[in-house]
Scaffold this active site. Structure first.
Site, mmCIF file in Angstrom:
data_model
loop_
_atom_site.group_PDB
_atom_site.id
_atom_site.type_symbol
_atom_site.label_atom_id
_atom_site.label_comp_id
_atom_site.label_asym_id
_atom_site.label_seq_id
_atom_site.Cartn_x
_atom_site.Cartn_y
_atom_site.Cartn_z
ATOM 1 N N THR A 133 0.824 -1.205 0.000
ATOM 2 C CA THR A 133 0.000 0.000 0.000
ATOM 3 C C THR A 133 0.860 1.258 0.000
ATOM 4 O O THR A 133 2.003 1.242 0.476
ATOM 5 C CB THR A 133 -0.882 -0.008 1.267
ATOM 6 O OG1 THR A 133 -1.533 1.247 1.406
ATOM 7 C CG2 THR A 133 -0.067 -0.255 2.535
ATOM 8 N N ASP A 134 0.271 2.362 -0.481
ATOM 9 C CA ASP A 134 0.968 3.656 -0.405
ATOM 10 C C ASP A 134 1.002 4.195 1.030
ATOM 11 O O ASP A 134 1.741 5.137 1.319
ATOM 12 C CB ASP A 134 0.322 4.684 -1.350
ATOM 13 C CG ASP A 134 -1.143 4.969 -1.059
ATOM 14 O OD1 ASP A 134 -1.721 4.319 -0.149
ATOM 15 O OD2 ASP A 134 -1.712 5.846 -1.733
ATOM 16 N N GLU A 135 0.208 3.600 1.934
ATOM 17 C CA GLU A 135 0.152 4.135 3.306
ATOM 18 C C GLU A 135 1.473 3.959 4.051
ATOM 19 O O GLU A 135 1.704 4.628 5.060
ATOM 20 C CB GLU A 135 -0.990 3.484 4.096
ATOM 21 C CG GLU A 135 -2.337 3.736 3.463
ATOM 22 C CD GLU A 135 -3.514 3.525 4.402
ATOM 23 O OE1 GLU A 135 -3.308 3.351 5.613
ATOM 24 O OE2 GLU A 135 -4.660 3.537 3.909
ATOM 25 N N TYR A 158 -2.133 -0.527 10.910
ATOM 26 C CA TYR A 158 -2.208 -1.201 9.607
ATOM 27 C C TYR A 158 -0.972 -0.895 8.764
ATOM 28 O O TYR A 158 -0.281 -1.805 8.287
ATOM 29 C CB TYR A 158 -3.482 -0.773 8.858
ATOM 30 C CG TYR A 158 -3.433 -1.100 7.379
ATOM 31 C CD1 TYR A 158 -3.465 -2.420 6.933
ATOM 32 C CD2 TYR A 158 -3.331 -0.085 6.414
ATOM 33 C CE1 TYR A 158 -3.391 -2.729 5.570
ATOM 34 C CE2 TYR A 158 -3.263 -0.378 5.060
ATOM 35 C CZ TYR A 158 -3.300 -1.704 4.646
ATOM 36 O OH TYR A 158 -3.222 -1.995 3.309
ATOM 37 N N LYS A 162 2.104 -3.336 7.383
ATOM 38 C CA LYS A 162 2.412 -3.511 5.955
ATOM 39 C C LYS A 162 3.863 -3.099 5.681
ATOM 40 O O LYS A 162 4.563 -3.731 4.887
ATOM 41 C CB LYS A 162 1.453 -2.699 5.078
ATOM 42 C CG LYS A 162 0.020 -3.217 5.041
ATOM 43 C CD LYS A 162 -0.136 -4.608 4.439
ATOM 44 C CE LYS A 162 0.130 -4.656 2.961
ATOM 45 N NZ LYS A 162 -0.200 -6.019 2.397
HETATM 46 P P1 NAD Z 1 -9.493 -7.543 1.826
HETATM 47 O O1 NAD Z 1 -9.549 -7.251 3.280
HETATM 48 O O2 NAD Z 1 -10.688 -7.268 0.978
HETATM 49 O O3 NAD Z 1 -9.111 -9.087 1.593
HETATM 50 C C1 NAD Z 1 -8.126 -9.728 2.354
HETATM 51 C C2 NAD Z 1 -8.231 -11.227 2.054
HETATM 52 O O4 NAD Z 1 -7.179 -11.885 2.778
HETATM 53 C C3 NAD Z 1 -9.545 -11.850 2.537
HETATM 54 O O5 NAD Z 1 -10.059 -12.728 1.549
HETATM 55 C C4 NAD Z 1 -9.162 -12.620 3.785
HETATM 56 O O6 NAD Z 1 -9.970 -13.747 4.037
HETATM 57 C C5 NAD Z 1 -7.723 -13.004 3.466
HETATM 58 N N1 NAD Z 1 -6.913 -13.230 4.681
HETATM 59 C C6 NAD Z 1 -6.795 -12.400 5.757
HETATM 60 N N2 NAD Z 1 -5.997 -12.948 6.682
HETATM 61 C C7 NAD Z 1 -5.562 -14.134 6.172
HETATM 62 C C8 NAD Z 1 -4.693 -15.147 6.628
HETATM 63 N N3 NAD Z 1 -4.120 -15.074 7.841
HETATM 64 N N4 NAD Z 1 -4.464 -16.221 5.840
HETATM 65 C C9 NAD Z 1 -5.048 -16.331 4.621
HETATM 66 N N5 NAD Z 1 -5.898 -15.402 4.135
HETATM 67 C C10 NAD Z 1 -6.151 -14.313 4.896
HETATM 68 O O7 NAD Z 1 -8.215 -6.772 1.287
HETATM 69 P P2 NAD Z 1 -8.000 -6.018 -0.108
HETATM 70 O O8 NAD Z 1 -8.559 -4.653 -0.016
HETATM 71 O O9 NAD Z 1 -8.410 -6.913 -1.203
HETATM 72 O O10 NAD Z 1 -6.402 -5.868 -0.088
HETATM 73 C C11 NAD Z 1 -5.590 -6.921 -0.603
HETATM 74 C C12 NAD Z 1 -4.132 -6.530 -0.419
HETATM 75 O O11 NAD Z 1 -3.866 -5.314 -1.111
HETATM 76 C C13 NAD Z 1 -3.725 -6.287 1.029
HETATM 77 O O12 NAD Z 1 -2.441 -6.806 1.208
HETATM 78 C C14 NAD Z 1 -3.735 -4.766 1.160
HETATM 79 O O13 NAD Z 1 -2.810 -4.354 2.127
HETATM 80 C C15 NAD Z 1 -3.320 -4.361 -0.227
HETATM 81 N N6 NAD Z 1 -3.808 -3.054 -0.678
HETATM 82 C C16 NAD Z 1 -5.130 -2.726 -0.585
HETATM 83 C C17 NAD Z 1 -5.582 -1.505 -1.086
HETATM 84 C C18 NAD Z 1 -7.045 -1.115 -1.035
HETATM 85 O O14 NAD Z 1 -7.377 0.022 -1.376
HETATM 86 N N7 NAD Z 1 -7.964 -1.988 -0.673
HETATM 87 C C19 NAD Z 1 -4.680 -0.612 -1.670
HETATM 88 C C20 NAD Z 1 -3.321 -0.978 -1.725
HETATM 89 C C21 NAD Z 1 -2.910 -2.206 -1.253
HETATM 90 O O1 DAU Z 2 -4.169 3.899 0.413
HETATM 91 C C1 DAU Z 2 -4.382 2.525 0.289
HETATM 92 C C2 DAU Z 2 -5.238 2.027 1.425
HETATM 93 O O2 DAU Z 2 -6.561 2.480 1.167
HETATM 94 C C3 DAU Z 2 -5.206 0.508 1.572
HETATM 95 O O3 DAU Z 2 -3.911 0.103 1.908
HETATM 96 C C4 DAU Z 2 -6.201 0.047 2.646
HETATM 97 O O4 DAU Z 2 -6.217 -1.367 2.694
HETATM 98 C C5 DAU Z 2 -7.575 0.567 2.278
HETATM 99 O O5 DAU Z 2 -8.492 0.227 3.296
HETATM 100 C C6 DAU Z 2 -7.543 2.090 2.101
HETATM 101 O O6 DAU Z 2 -7.302 2.750 3.361
HETATM 102 P P1 DAU Z 2 -8.103 4.091 3.785
HETATM 103 O O7 DAU Z 2 -8.033 4.248 5.245
HETATM 104 O O8 DAU Z 2 -7.679 5.238 2.937
HETATM 105 O O9 DAU Z 2 -9.581 3.653 3.286
HETATM 106 P P2 DAU Z 2 -11.031 3.845 3.944
HETATM 107 O O10 DAU Z 2 -12.037 3.431 2.923
HETATM 108 O O11 DAU Z 2 -11.125 3.232 5.300
HETATM 109 O O12 DAU Z 2 -11.122 5.428 4.125
HETATM 110 C C7 DAU Z 2 -10.974 6.303 3.010
HETATM 111 C C8 DAU Z 2 -11.046 7.731 3.546
HETATM 112 O O13 DAU Z 2 -12.400 7.991 3.954
HETATM 113 C C9 DAU Z 2 -10.184 7.980 4.755
HETATM 114 O O14 DAU Z 2 -9.664 9.294 4.692
HETATM 115 C C10 DAU Z 2 -11.149 7.856 5.946
HETATM 116 C C11 DAU Z 2 -12.458 8.332 5.352
HETATM 117 N N1 DAU Z 2 -13.698 7.708 5.883
HETATM 118 C C12 DAU Z 2 -13.752 6.349 5.945
HETATM 119 C C13 DAU Z 2 -14.894 5.720 6.414
HETATM 120 C C14 DAU Z 2 -14.965 4.204 6.512
HETATM 121 C C15 DAU Z 2 -14.787 8.501 6.217
HETATM 122 O O15 DAU Z 2 -14.718 9.755 6.129
HETATM 123 N N2 DAU Z 2 -15.925 7.885 6.657
HETATM 124 C C16 DAU Z 2 -16.026 6.522 6.776
HETATM 125 O O16 DAU Z 2 -17.089 6.019 7.229
#
Ligand code: NAD
Ligand code: DAU
Length: 351
Positions: A133-135, A158, A162
């Site tokens: 992630t970019d975080e 989180y 990561k």
């Molecule tokens: P998600 O939470 O939707 O899915 C995570 C998956 O991992 C689920 O299917 C869960 O069952 C599985 N999992 C969790 N713990 C596990 C374990 N111990 N063993 C096996 N499986 C397990 O997550 P996502 O949003 O699809 O993100 C996927 C990856 O991409 C993550 O590594 C996250 O850090 C990264 N990422 C997410 C975002 C985003 O915006 N969602 C952005 C950048 C990077």
């Molecule tokens: O930047 C990449 C990341 O983006 C991934 O690594 C994470 O897995 C993914 O969950 C996401 O993280 P964020 O914290 O940015 O996503 P989230 O959807 O939780 O929140 C997006 C923005 O919206 C953040 O600034 C918090 C805000 N927010 C979120 C929720 C759930 C609200 O204002 N209200 C809400 O109810």
């Protein structure tokens, strides 16, 4: 190729698996624990393919991981399994350390043991692709972008977990020669996104006539990428990326949170008008997320120049498609609301 996808029942993992089954000849083994965030029905569109297999197991379980390597003999590992929600990491950081740090360590250890047993040609073709992630880069001010050389500065449980996993992956590449790749991506959105995240949460609560919670003053900025564009980037990286390299992936679509929420409201006003008033009337400003990062923005010049990848949809196109998908696929998210999570507030630190 045979691709082992950890976390393949999650939001991004399932998009990658759907893409690989539909748009490549690769065989896929999904390895997923099915935590609260793992939704097997997200894989229904491709689960009848004879190039698709599924194992329910934990990446922290070394024996299960070793068995998957032995039985499936992957040429690529796409490692997406993680605890992914910042708010949950505030309430319960232990699971994040366990899965994201310890689980990645187990994956690397088993990958290394397996890789060492391969012949020369298979060893040089093997890839361990870690999806991050970019975080990990922390929070930006009003200007500037994250590049691949931005120093790490994670600020939530989180992102710290990561960051730890990214460091482990690079250490296994540097020390043991395992052919690793790392991608750091911005915020994804699109179909099959779990309802705890901002975009699906707002769509669902809007349709349910509930308040739409905007943290703080809504001025925090995220760089949004349509999930299918991320899946395409991941495939490009493990097929053609250079081992040892990192690639940043981003949507070039910075939006303030309040802009995202009002965009969703306007689309719903058009596609599903309310009997009275407008969806934006439901917007409610709530207590901020503790430690809320102000702004993320990715400079994706490297992946564009080296691998020719760019996003294919604008935020306006992607958010329209996403709202339409949630309107048309209510049984997918209503099942989650009934059984797992019903959009209540998470991540308000106590004490
Ligand atoms: P998600 O939470 O939707 O899915 C995570 C998956 O991992 C689920 O299917 C869960 O069952 C599985 N999992 C969790 N713990 C596990 C374990 N111990 N063993 C096996 N499986 C397990 O997550 P996502 O949003 O699809 O993100 C996927 C990856 O991409 C993550 O590594 C996250 O850090 C990264 N990422 C997410 C975002 C985003 O915006 N969602 C952005 C950048 C990077
Ligand atoms: O930047 C990449 C990341 O983006 C991934 O690594 C994470 O897995 C993914 O969950 C996401 O993280 P964020 O914290 O940015 O996503 P989230 O959807 O939780 O929140 C997006 C923005 O919206 C953040 O600034 C918090 C805000 N927010 C979120 C929720 C759930 C609200 O204002 N209200 C809400 O109810």
């Amino acid at each position: 190729m045979r691709i082992l996808v950890t976390g393949g029942a999650g939001f991004i993992g399932s998009a990658l698996v759907r893409r690989l089954i539909r748009h490549s000849d690769h065989e896929v083994l999904v390895f997923d624990k099915l935590t609260y965030a793992g939704v097997l029905s997200s894989l229904d569109p491709v689960s009848s393919s004879d190039r698709y297999r599924f194992i329910q197991a934990d990446i922290c379980d070394a024996d299960a991981v070793a068995r998957a390597f032995r039985d499936f003999a992957p040429e690529v590992v796409a490692h997406l399994a993680a605890e992914s929600h910042v708010d949950r990491s505030i309430d319960g950081p232990g699971a994040f350390v366990q899965t994201n740090v310890v689980g990645t360590f187990v994956m690397l250890s088993q990958a290394l043991a397996y890789w060492r047993g391969l012949d020369e040609a298979a060893r040089s073709a093997f890839r361990f692709h870690h999806i991050s992630t970019d975080e990990v880069f922390g929070s930006l001010g009003e200007d500037g972008f994250f590049t691949e050389t931005t120093p790490y500065d994670p600020r939530s449980p989180y992102s710290a977990s990561k960051a730890g996993s990214d460091h482990l992956v690079r250490a296994w590449g540097h020390t043991y020669g395992l052919p690793v790749l790392v991608t750091n991506c911005s915020n994804n959105y699109g179909p099959f996104h779990f309802p705890e995240k901002l975009i699906p949460l707002i769509i669902i609560r809007a349709l349910n006539g509930e308040p739409l919670p905007v943290y703080g003053d809504g001025s925090n900025v995220r760089d949004w990428l349509f999930v299918d564009d991320h899946a395409r980037a991941l495939q490009a990286v493990f097929e053609t990326g250079k081992p040892g390299e990192t690639y940043n992936v981003g949507g070039n679509a910075e939006r303030k949170n309040i802009e995202v929420v009002t965009a969703i409201c306007s689309i719903l006003d058009r596609l599903r008008p309310k009997a009275e008033g407008r969806y934006a009337d439901q917007i409610t400003y709530v207590t901020d997320r503790p430690g809320h990062d102000h702004r993320y923005a990715i400079d994706a010049a490297k992946i564009r120049a080296d691998l020719g990848w760019t996003p294919s949809v604008t935020f306006e196109q992607g958010i329209e498609q996403t709202v339409a998908w949630y309107l048309e696929n209510q049984s997918w998210w209503r099942d989650i609301l009934d059984a797992r999570y019903s959009t209540q507030r998470l991540g308000v630190a106590h004490g």
